[in-house]
Design a protein around this motif. Structure first.
Motif, PDB file in Angstrom:
ATOM      1  N   LEU A   1       3.274  11.687   6.604  1.00 36.73           N
ATOM      2  CA  LEU A   1       3.955  11.145   5.424  1.00 36.73           C
ATOM      3  C   LEU A   1       4.953  10.056   5.812  1.00 36.73           C
ATOM      4  N   GLU A   2       5.665  10.264   6.902  1.00 37.24           N
ATOM      5  CA  GLU A   2       6.623   9.263   7.367  1.00 37.24           C
ATOM      6  C   GLU A   2       5.923   7.942   7.665  1.00 37.24           C
ATOM      7  N   SER A   3       4.679   8.032   8.103  1.00 35.12           N
ATOM      8  CA  SER A   3       3.920   6.830   8.440  1.00 35.12           C
ATOM      9  C   SER A   3       3.391   6.116   7.200  1.00 35.12           C
ATOM     10  N   TYR A   4       2.879   6.884   6.218  1.00 35.10           N
ATOM     11  CA  TYR A   4       2.171   6.265   5.101  1.00 35.10           C
ATOM     12  C   TYR A   4       3.028   5.968   3.875  1.00 35.10           C
ATOM     13  N   LEU A   5       4.079   6.726   3.635  1.00 37.25           N
ATOM     14  CA  LEU A   5       4.867   6.485   2.431  1.00 37.25           C
ATOM     15  C   LEU A   5       5.414   5.060   2.333  1.00 37.25           C
ATOM     16  N   PRO A   6       5.927   4.478   3.436  1.00 36.07           N
ATOM     17  CA  PRO A   6       6.419   3.097   3.331  1.00 36.07           C
ATOM     18  C   PRO A   6       5.326   2.071   3.043  1.00 36.07           C
ATOM     19  N   LYS A   7       4.058   2.472   3.185  1.00 36.80           N
ATOM     20  CA  LYS A   7       2.936   1.547   2.940  1.00 36.80           C
ATOM     21  C   LYS A   7       2.474   1.565   1.483  1.00 36.80           C
ATOM     22  N   LEU A   8       3.031   2.454   0.688  1.00 39.16           N
ATOM     23  CA  LEU A   8       2.600   2.532  -0.709  1.00 39.16           C
ATOM     24  C   LEU A   8       3.057   1.303  -1.486  1.00 39.16           C
ATOM     25  N   ASN A   9       2.274   0.953  -2.523  1.00 37.37           N
ATOM     26  CA  ASN A   9       2.693  -0.095  -3.451  1.00 37.37           C
ATOM     27  C   ASN A   9       2.513   0.410  -4.872  1.00 37.37           C
ATOM     28  N   ASN A  10       3.004  -0.357  -5.813  1.00 37.70           N
ATOM     29  CA  ASN A  10       2.929   0.055  -7.215  1.00 37.70           C
ATOM     30  C   ASN A  10       1.994  -0.841  -8.018  1.00 37.70           C
ATOM     31  N   HIS A  11       0.914  -1.267  -7.398  1.00 35.12           N
ATOM     32  CA  HIS A  11      -0.059  -2.146  -8.055  1.00 35.12           C
ATOM     33  C   HIS A  11      -1.048  -1.315  -8.856  1.00 35.12           C
ATOM     34  N   ASN A  12      -0.591  -0.771  -9.969  1.00 34.53           N
ATOM     35  CA  ASN A  12      -1.434   0.049 -10.834  1.00 34.53           C
ATOM     36  C   ASN A  12      -0.920  -0.058 -12.258  1.00 34.53           C
ATOM     37  N   THR A  13      -1.630   0.573 -13.199  1.00 31.59           N
ATOM     38  CA  THR A  13      -1.290   0.409 -14.615  1.00 31.59           C
ATOM     39  C   THR A  13       0.082   0.936 -14.974  1.00 31.59           C
ATOM     40  N   GLN A  14       0.592   1.878 -14.194  1.00 32.67           N
ATOM     41  CA  GLN A  14       1.903   2.450 -14.501  1.00 32.67           C
ATOM     42  C   GLN A  14       3.029   1.864 -13.648  1.00 32.67           C
ATOM     43  N   ASN A  15       2.667   0.964 -12.755  1.00 33.04           N
ATOM     44  CA  ASN A  15       3.647   0.337 -11.854  1.00 33.04           C
ATOM     45  C   ASN A  15       4.480   1.379 -11.102  1.00 33.04           C
ATOM     46  N   GLU A  16       3.774   2.412 -10.639  1.00 32.97           N
ATOM     47  CA  GLU A  16       4.440   3.491  -9.927  1.00 32.97           C
ATOM     48  C   GLU A  16       3.883   3.639  -8.511  1.00 32.97           C
ATOM     49  N   TYR A  17       4.670   4.294  -7.672  1.00 36.77           N
ATOM     50  CA  TYR A  17       4.237   4.613  -6.310  1.00 36.77           C
ATOM     51  C   TYR A  17       3.609   6.007  -6.329  1.00 36.77           C
ATOM     52  N   TYR A  18       2.287   6.039  -6.166  1.00 35.99           N
ATOM     53  CA  TYR A  18       1.562   7.295  -6.263  1.00 35.99           C
ATOM     54  C   TYR A  18       1.514   8.012  -4.921  1.00 35.99           C
ATOM     55  N   LEU A  19       1.868   9.284  -4.924  1.00 34.54           N
ATOM     56  CA  LEU A  19       1.667  10.091  -3.724  1.00 34.54           C
ATOM     57  C   LEU A  19       0.182  10.207  -3.393  1.00 34.54           C
ATOM     58  N   THR A  20      -0.648  10.172  -4.409  1.00 38.47           N
ATOM     59  CA  THR A  20      -2.096  10.273  -4.194  1.00 38.47           C
ATOM     60  C   THR A  20      -2.653   9.112  -3.366  1.00 38.47           C
ATOM     61  N   ASP A  21      -1.960   7.978  -3.356  1.00 41.08           N
ATOM     62  CA  ASP A  21      -2.433   6.845  -2.545  1.00 41.08           C
ATOM     63  C   ASP A  21      -2.323   7.124  -1.052  1.00 41.08           C
ATOM     64  N   VAL A  22      -1.473   8.089  -0.681  1.00 41.09           N
ATOM     65  CA  VAL A  22      -1.419   8.498   0.722  1.00 41.09           C
ATOM     66  C   VAL A  22      -2.779   9.051   1.150  1.00 41.09           C
ATOM     67  N   ILE A  23      -3.429   9.775   0.251  1.00 43.11           N
ATOM     68  CA  ILE A  23      -4.760  10.319   0.529  1.00 43.11           C
ATOM     69  C   ILE A  23      -5.750   9.186   0.789  1.00 43.11           C
ATOM     70  N   LYS A  24      -5.702   8.175  -0.046  1.00 41.36           N
ATOM     71  CA  LYS A  24      -6.616   7.039   0.102  1.00 41.36           C
ATOM     72  C   LYS A  24      -6.394   6.320   1.427  1.00 41.36           C
ATOM     73  N   LEU A  25      -5.134   6.060   1.756  1.00 40.91           N
ATOM     74  CA  LEU A  25      -4.827   5.361   3.007  1.00 40.91           C
ATOM     75  C   LEU A  25      -5.253   6.185   4.223  1.00 40.91           C
ATOM     76  N   ALA A  26      -4.999   7.488   4.158  1.00 38.77           N
ATOM     77  CA  ALA A  26      -5.379   8.345   5.281  1.00 38.77           C
ATOM     78  C   ALA A  26      -6.888   8.419   5.424  1.00 38.77           C
ATOM     79  N   ALA A  27      -7.613   8.461   4.298  1.00 36.36           N
ATOM     80  CA  ALA A  27      -9.081   8.498   4.355  1.00 36.36           C
ATOM     81  C   ALA A  27      -9.631   7.221   4.969  1.00 36.36           C
ATOM     82  N   GLN A  28      -9.017   6.095   4.640  1.00 41.04           N
ATOM     83  CA  GLN A  28      -9.459   4.818   5.214  1.00 41.04           C
ATOM     84  C   GLN A  28      -9.263   4.787   6.727  1.00 41.04           C
ATOM     85  N   ASP A  29      -8.301   5.553   7.209  1.00 42.72           N
ATOM     86  CA  ASP A  29      -8.053   5.624   8.650  1.00 42.72           C
ATOM     87  C   ASP A  29      -8.772   6.809   9.297  1.00 42.72           C
TER      88      ASP A  29
END
Length: 436
Positions: free
Chosen positions: A180-208
């Motif tokens: 989490l310490e590694s991926y949380l700073p990589k989150l962005n809010n480029h989505n319909t709600q302009n929010e930082y999604y915890l679920t995007d950590v899953i996507k980033l980790a899967a890509q790696d």
């Protein structure tokens, strides 16, 4: 267990349509958030609550109940909105004590420690609880490829095909903290709600190609509460659990599905609860029979029978007594008393052997203050009497029916307070005579 727990409770809960914060709504007498906290404290000594909406109100309620056993963080919602932003402090993961981090939600009152153990014990950098449901509306969809988690897509960001997916995110995760310490700073809010999604950590980790383990969890336990319909449904589930536990402990329940009891209610010894009974707050029922459609709140009933259709209000202590139908007791102590029907006993103490007739009222309120009525042993109060407090009725006093009693009695007194009866001959006919 070397585990830290973070409970997300920052949301405004707009679908509840209430000025009360969603996590402070109650089922079975206890706030939604408190269920999650209790569960977390059984798993960890490092529990953090993330707040934002009405933060001070929620924090005050939690501290009144749990003291300093939990920590609080206020989400920097202006800079970092969303579930991912909730875990950030100054752009970094909030400090926790242990290397494994369990993420819970404050609106999941039905989760159990045993269910969470299944997630915690899996050895994987990320473990995700998923639910298979036929009603996925409103929830993030879990996209799987070859049985592995690829990403989680929030409903507002999902396309038509993705919305057909029936595997949804439970919102409960177990992370390795360094991940989490590694991926949380990589989150962005480029989505319909302009929010930082915890679920995007899953996507980033899967890509790696990081191993993401999903585990099926029970929808009944893990689905959150978003509106008052779901609140009522959750209460039904909790009531069924409480009733089942009480019956396992030896309580007889008639038509148990009609009985309401709160989480704080306690039973001891052999108890029998009839249909339609409601038990609230810090109530103790011990070796007693509560008859149909009676209500008891914040009181103790010991070796007694109550009802049917009696109302026992807060701070009443009833021992070895018979409380009959349509009797109301409030803030009173009764020991060895019989009150068979249709009486109000408020702010009173009544000792053993005393009998309270039908229609008796302790008149405890003078319009400004409440006053006490003290009734001694072996007192007989006839029907339709009013006892004007403050008043003390001594042992072995007999009060005639229909009396209004204003003065204290002495032991052995007979009290009669009535106007003289007049029988007027032919008065009936005089009253109804033909005026013509």
């Amino acid at each position: 267990m070397n585990l830290s727990v973070v409970i997300l409770a920052a949301g405004s809960g707009t679908r509840m349509k209430s000025s009360t914060p969603k996590v402070l709504h109650k089922i079975c007498g206890e706030e939604l958030l408190f269920y999650s906290i209790e569960c977390a404290l059984l798993l960890s000594d490092d529990v953090h609550i993330i707040l934002y909406h009405q933060a001070s109100r929620i924090k005050e309620s939690c501290q009144a109940r749990f003291g300093d056993r939990i920590s609080f963080s206020i989400q920097d919602y202006d800079r970092f909105p969303g579930t991912g932003g909730a875990l950030l402090q100054d752009g970094k993961l909030l400090p926790t004590k242990y290397s494994k981090l369990l993420i819970l939600n404050g609106d999941m009152p039905l989760i159990t420690p045993s269910s969470l153990q299944k997630l915690i014990l899996i050895s994987s950098p990320i473990v995700l609880g998923v639910i298979t449901t036929q009603s996925p509306f409103g929830y993030g969809r879990v996209i799987l490829e070859s049985g592995k988690v690829k990403q989680i897509i929030e409903e507002k960001d999902a396309n038509k095909e993705e919305k057909k997916v029936c595997t949804i995110n439970s919102g409960v995760y177990c992370f390795e903290r360094n991940l989490l310490e590694s991926y949380l700073p990589k989150l962005n809010n480029h989505n319909t709600q302009n929010e930082y999604y915890l679920t995007d950590v899953i996507k980033l980790a899967a890509q790696d190609s990081i191993c993401i383990q999903s585990i099926d969890v029970a929808e009944e336990e893990f689905c959150g509460i978003n509106d008052k319909s779901q609140l009522a449904q959750a209460e039904e589930v909790m009531l069924a659990r409480l009733r089942k536990q009480a019956m396992k402990e030896g309580v007889i329940m008639h038509l148990p599905h009609t009985i309401y009891l709160e989480k704080s209610v306690r039973f001891e010894g052999e108890c029998e609860i009839e249909q339609g009974v409601q038990l609230f707050g810090q109530t103790l029922i011990k070796d007693s029979h509560i008859k149909a459609h009676s209500t008891i709140r914040d009181s103790q009933i010991i070796s007694s029978d109550v009802g049917p259709m009696a109302h026992i209000r807060p701070n009443s202590h009833i021992r070895q007594s018979h409380i009959g139908n349509f009797v109301e007791v409030k803030n009173s102590t009764l020991r060895g008393v019989k009150s068979g029907h249709l009486s109000y006993l408020g702010d009173s103490t009544i000792d053993e052997g005393s009998n309270i007739g039908a229609g008796v009222i302790t008149c405890n309120y003078d319009g400004k203050a409440k006053h006490q009525t003290h009734i001694g042993k072996n007192v007989f109060v006839g029907s339709d009497c009013q006892l004007i407090a403050p008043i003390t009725i001594a042992d072995q006093t007999l009060i005639g029916a229909g009396s209004t009693v204003r003065k204290d009695s002495q032991k052995g007194d007979l009290i009669i307070s009535r106007s003289e009866q007049k029988n007027i001959p032919q008065g009936y006919f005089a009253f109804f005579k033909d005026k013509k």
